[in-house]
Design a protein around this motif. Sequence first.
Motif, PDB file in Angstrom:
ATOM      1  N   ARG A  13      -3.345   6.255  -0.499  1.00  0.00           N
ATOM      2  CA  ARG A  13      -3.394   6.445  -1.946  1.00  0.00           C
ATOM      3  C   ARG A  13      -2.704   5.291  -2.651  1.00  0.00           C
ATOM      4  O   ARG A  13      -1.701   4.762  -2.179  1.00  0.00           O
ATOM      5  CB  ARG A  13      -2.713   7.762  -2.353  1.00  0.00           C
ATOM      6  CG  ARG A  13      -3.645   8.966  -2.390  1.00  0.00           C
ATOM      7  CD  ARG A  13      -2.917  10.179  -2.952  1.00  0.00           C
ATOM      8  NE  ARG A  13      -3.842  11.238  -3.294  1.00  0.00           N
ATOM      9  CZ  ARG A  13      -4.303  12.131  -2.449  1.00  0.00           C
ATOM     10  NH1 ARG A  13      -3.922  12.090  -1.192  1.00  0.00           N
ATOM     11  NH2 ARG A  13      -5.149  13.074  -2.847  1.00  0.00           N
ATOM     12  N   LEU A  14      -3.266   4.950  -3.798  1.00  0.00           N
ATOM     13  CA  LEU A  14      -2.666   3.944  -4.673  1.00  0.00           C
ATOM     14  C   LEU A  14      -2.419   4.598  -6.017  1.00  0.00           C
ATOM     15  O   LEU A  14      -3.340   5.128  -6.633  1.00  0.00           O
ATOM     16  CB  LEU A  14      -3.616   2.744  -4.830  1.00  0.00           C
ATOM     17  CG  LEU A  14      -3.284   1.734  -5.938  1.00  0.00           C
ATOM     18  CD1 LEU A  14      -1.959   1.025  -5.663  1.00  0.00           C
ATOM     19  CD2 LEU A  14      -4.416   0.730  -6.104  1.00  0.00           C
ATOM     20  N   TRP A  15      -1.166   4.569  -6.466  1.00  0.00           N
ATOM     21  CA  TRP A  15      -0.802   5.084  -7.787  1.00  0.00           C
ATOM     22  C   TRP A  15      -0.452   3.909  -8.692  1.00  0.00           C
ATOM     23  O   TRP A  15       0.388   3.067  -8.339  1.00  0.00           O
ATOM     24  CB  TRP A  15       0.414   6.006  -7.713  1.00  0.00           C
ATOM     25  CG  TRP A  15       0.210   7.270  -6.953  1.00  0.00           C
ATOM     26  CD1 TRP A  15      -0.182   8.488  -7.448  1.00  0.00           C
ATOM     27  CD2 TRP A  15       0.439   7.488  -5.547  1.00  0.00           C
ATOM     28  NE1 TRP A  15      -0.229   9.428  -6.448  1.00  0.00           N
ATOM     29  CE2 TRP A  15       0.159   8.849  -5.269  1.00  0.00           C
ATOM     30  CE3 TRP A  15       0.852   6.650  -4.499  1.00  0.00           C
ATOM     31  CZ2 TRP A  15       0.266   9.384  -3.996  1.00  0.00           C
ATOM     32  CZ3 TRP A  15       0.966   7.186  -3.225  1.00  0.00           C
ATOM     33  CH2 TRP A  15       0.672   8.534  -2.981  1.00  0.00           C
ATOM     34  N   ILE A  16      -1.088   3.832  -9.859  1.00  0.00           N
ATOM     35  CA  ILE A  16      -0.759   2.841 -10.883  1.00  0.00           C
ATOM     36  C   ILE A  16      -0.353   3.626 -12.126  1.00  0.00           C
ATOM     37  O   ILE A  16      -1.178   4.344 -12.702  1.00  0.00           O
ATOM     38  CB  ILE A  16      -1.958   1.929 -11.207  1.00  0.00           C
ATOM     39  CG1 ILE A  16      -2.545   1.322  -9.937  1.00  0.00           C
ATOM     40  CG2 ILE A  16      -1.536   0.818 -12.171  1.00  0.00           C
ATOM     41  CD1 ILE A  16      -3.887   0.630 -10.159  1.00  0.00           C
ATOM     42  N   VAL A  17       0.886   3.519 -12.530  1.00  0.00           N
ATOM     43  CA  VAL A  17       1.397   4.333 -13.630  1.00  0.00           C
ATOM     44  C   VAL A  17       1.491   3.484 -14.893  1.00  0.00           C
ATOM     45  O   VAL A  17       2.159   2.449 -14.913  1.00  0.00           O
ATOM     46  CB  VAL A  17       2.769   4.938 -13.285  1.00  0.00           C
ATOM     47  CG1 VAL A  17       3.285   5.787 -14.441  1.00  0.00           C
ATOM     48  CG2 VAL A  17       2.667   5.785 -12.017  1.00  0.00           C
ATOM     49  N   ARG A  18       0.805   3.912 -15.930  1.00  0.00           N
ATOM     50  CA  ARG A  18       0.800   3.201 -17.214  1.00  0.00           C
ATOM     51  C   ARG A  18       1.856   3.762 -18.174  1.00  0.00           C
ATOM     52  O   ARG A  18       2.442   3.020 -18.948  1.00  0.00           O
ATOM     53  CB  ARG A  18      -0.572   3.302 -17.873  1.00  0.00           C
ATOM     54  CG  ARG A  18      -1.729   2.861 -16.995  1.00  0.00           C
ATOM     55  CD  ARG A  18      -1.641   1.405 -16.627  1.00  0.00           C
ATOM     56  NE  ARG A  18      -2.797   0.970 -15.829  1.00  0.00           N
ATOM     57  CZ  ARG A  18      -2.899  -0.217 -15.265  1.00  0.00           C
ATOM     58  NH1 ARG A  18      -1.913  -1.091 -15.398  1.00  0.00           N
ATOM     59  NH2 ARG A  18      -3.968  -0.540 -14.558  1.00  0.00           N
TER      60      ARG A  18
ATOM     61  N   ARG B 290       0.217   3.514  -0.466  1.00  0.00           N
ATOM     62  CA  ARG B 290       0.861   4.137   0.680  1.00  0.00           C
ATOM     63  C   ARG B 290      -0.153   4.880   1.544  1.00  0.00           C
ATOM     64  O   ARG B 290      -1.063   5.529   1.030  1.00  0.00           O
ATOM     65  CB  ARG B 290       1.928   5.125   0.202  1.00  0.00           C
ATOM     66  CG  ARG B 290       2.510   5.997   1.305  1.00  0.00           C
ATOM     67  CD  ARG B 290       3.411   7.082   0.760  1.00  0.00           C
ATOM     68  NE  ARG B 290       4.754   6.578   0.499  1.00  0.00           N
ATOM     69  CZ  ARG B 290       5.760   7.359   0.092  1.00  0.00           C
ATOM     70  NH1 ARG B 290       5.567   8.630  -0.122  1.00  0.00           N
ATOM     71  NH2 ARG B 290       6.953   6.839  -0.115  1.00  0.00           N
ATOM     72  N   HIS B 291       0.030   4.775   2.854  1.00  0.00           N
ATOM     73  CA  HIS B 291      -0.679   5.659   3.771  1.00  0.00           C
ATOM     74  C   HIS B 291       0.026   7.011   3.699  1.00  0.00           C
ATOM     75  O   HIS B 291       1.172   7.155   4.123  1.00  0.00           O
ATOM     76  CB  HIS B 291      -0.639   5.112   5.202  1.00  0.00           C
ATOM     77  CG  HIS B 291      -1.222   6.067   6.196  1.00  0.00           C
ATOM     78  ND1 HIS B 291      -0.644   6.335   7.410  1.00  0.00           N
ATOM     79  CD2 HIS B 291      -2.325   6.853   6.131  1.00  0.00           C
ATOM     80  CE1 HIS B 291      -1.361   7.221   8.066  1.00  0.00           C
ATOM     81  NE2 HIS B 291      -2.389   7.556   7.308  1.00  0.00           N
TER      82      HIS B 291
ATOM     83  N   LEU C 276      -8.259   6.268  -0.772  1.00  0.00           N
ATOM     84  CA  LEU C 276      -8.948   5.277   0.043  1.00  0.00           C
ATOM     85  C   LEU C 276      -8.943   5.700   1.512  1.00  0.00           C
ATOM     86  O   LEU C 276      -8.080   6.476   1.937  1.00  0.00           O
ATOM     87  CB  LEU C 276      -8.255   3.917  -0.105  1.00  0.00           C
ATOM     88  CG  LEU C 276      -8.099   3.426  -1.552  1.00  0.00           C
ATOM     89  CD1 LEU C 276      -7.053   2.327  -1.644  1.00  0.00           C
ATOM     90  CD2 LEU C 276      -9.443   2.942  -2.086  1.00  0.00           C
ATOM     91  N   PRO C 277      -9.866   5.188   2.308  1.00  0.00           N
ATOM     92  CA  PRO C 277      -9.909   5.573   3.732  1.00  0.00           C
ATOM     93  C   PRO C 277      -8.628   5.181   4.462  1.00  0.00           C
ATOM     94  O   PRO C 277      -8.011   4.161   4.158  1.00  0.00           O
ATOM     95  CB  PRO C 277     -11.110   4.784   4.271  1.00  0.00           C
ATOM     96  CG  PRO C 277     -11.917   4.416   3.080  1.00  0.00           C
ATOM     97  CD  PRO C 277     -10.959   4.262   1.948  1.00  0.00           C
TER      98      PRO C 277
ATOM     99  N   VAL D 251     -11.650   7.074  -7.402  1.00  0.00           N
ATOM    100  CA  VAL D 251     -10.771   6.513  -8.425  1.00  0.00           C
ATOM    101  C   VAL D 251     -10.658   7.545  -9.539  1.00  0.00           C
ATOM    102  O   VAL D 251     -11.669   7.987 -10.084  1.00  0.00           O
ATOM    103  CB  VAL D 251     -11.320   5.190  -8.986  1.00  0.00           C
ATOM    104  CG1 VAL D 251     -10.330   4.598  -9.989  1.00  0.00           C
ATOM    105  CG2 VAL D 251     -11.622   4.202  -7.873  1.00  0.00           C
ATOM    106  N   VAL D 252      -9.417   7.926  -9.872  1.00  0.00           N
ATOM    107  CA  VAL D 252      -9.187   8.950 -10.898  1.00  0.00           C
ATOM    108  C   VAL D 252      -8.286   8.376 -11.978  1.00  0.00           C
ATOM    109  O   VAL D 252      -7.171   7.930 -11.695  1.00  0.00           O
ATOM    110  CB  VAL D 252      -8.540  10.214 -10.307  1.00  0.00           C
ATOM    111  CG1 VAL D 252      -8.336  11.251 -11.403  1.00  0.00           C
ATOM    112  CG2 VAL D 252      -9.387  10.778  -9.185  1.00  0.00           C
ATOM    113  N   ASP D 253      -8.773   8.369 -13.207  1.00  0.00           N
ATOM    114  CA  ASP D 253      -7.950   8.036 -14.369  1.00  0.00           C
ATOM    115  C   ASP D 253      -7.403   9.347 -14.917  1.00  0.00           C
ATOM    116  O   ASP D 253      -8.167  10.251 -15.282  1.00  0.00           O
ATOM    117  CB  ASP D 253      -8.777   7.307 -15.419  1.00  0.00           C
ATOM    118  CG  ASP D 253      -9.166   5.911 -14.966  1.00  0.00           C
ATOM    119  OD1 ASP D 253      -8.341   5.004 -15.084  1.00  0.00           O
ATOM    120  OD2 ASP D 253     -10.303   5.741 -14.469  1.00  0.00           O
TER     121      ASP D 253
END
Length: 338
Positions: free
Chosen positions: A107-112, A137-138, A158-159, A84-86
């Motif tokens: 990967r999961l991207w959450i954009v603030r 997204r895979h 993520l795996p 997890v990278v902030d």
Amino acid sequence: MNERDVPGWKNCDTMSGTTAGTTAVGTSGTQALDTREPGAGFGEMTRRWRDLTGESVPLPAFSAGTRAGLRGRFQATRLSDTLVVDFAADSAFRTAGTPVAGEDVVRLWIVRRGQWALGNSRTDNETTVSAGGFMLRHVGRLTHFATPPRTVAQVFVLPRTLMRERTVTGPAGTAELRLLVAHARMVRRTLSGLGPAGVEAARGTLLELARAVAGRRFDDQEPLLASPLAQAAKDLAAARLSDPDLSAAGLARELRVSLRTLQRAFSAQGESVTGHLREQRLEAARAALLTAAPGWSIADVAAHWQFADASHFSRAFRARYALTPTEYLRQQRELRAR
């Protein structure tokens, strides 16, 4: 983030929670960078990244302009094969469009703030995740991404077994995502005290919550999710303590669980929802007594933090702090006068 706060690389937190010789490895730390500073080149960033994340998550090739003027900060938390990278950037980030060799992850991207553009090449930004949104997204091999200056985002690696050949998008405020983010925040705070079993349990819960994001629902009867559910409710409540409509039932509705489920999650931690709200409002009111605007009375502070009246506030305050609000203010003035 301000430029003057990042004079080159600095290790703001030491790596913690590492369990050598086992598969349950946990590390966490914060790094800040300004490659324009002497001795703070791109090679140093790469080394620091490897220190925090291991060899399993290589950095992509960045454009020459990015490498020459990269300014930003990241906080990384690794749990074995998850990361997890902030990410907070002062400068623009842009890759060179060269695929990362051997990578096959989700990967999961959450954009603030800002946006995160993804594509197959530097000229093909096929998808953009804007502020307030997410994309799961895979990825396979990471190819290209670009972000404008001042972008703030959270990225989960993520795996690949989590999901295959799929993309899920939506708003960043979904109940499932709130739980995942709350859990990641809690893990980061407590990682240094976790042994191998704790690291593996934290990873298992993180993956369970990521699956909930992928499936757009979570199992509210799953015992593993009680702690993240309670934390997500606390995070929601923290920003709304002065809201007269804040309640246990309202939090349950926003998190899409029954009130009973939310109560069970708090009970597992030895708390109650209403007790937590009362405690947090008392603490906020205590701090406000010392910083209230000129002309505010104790009754005004009580009303702002949703106590029925000054008498009710005074009784609750004394039960918690062993002083009435008036006595507390007098004590603090005397301490400052010394």
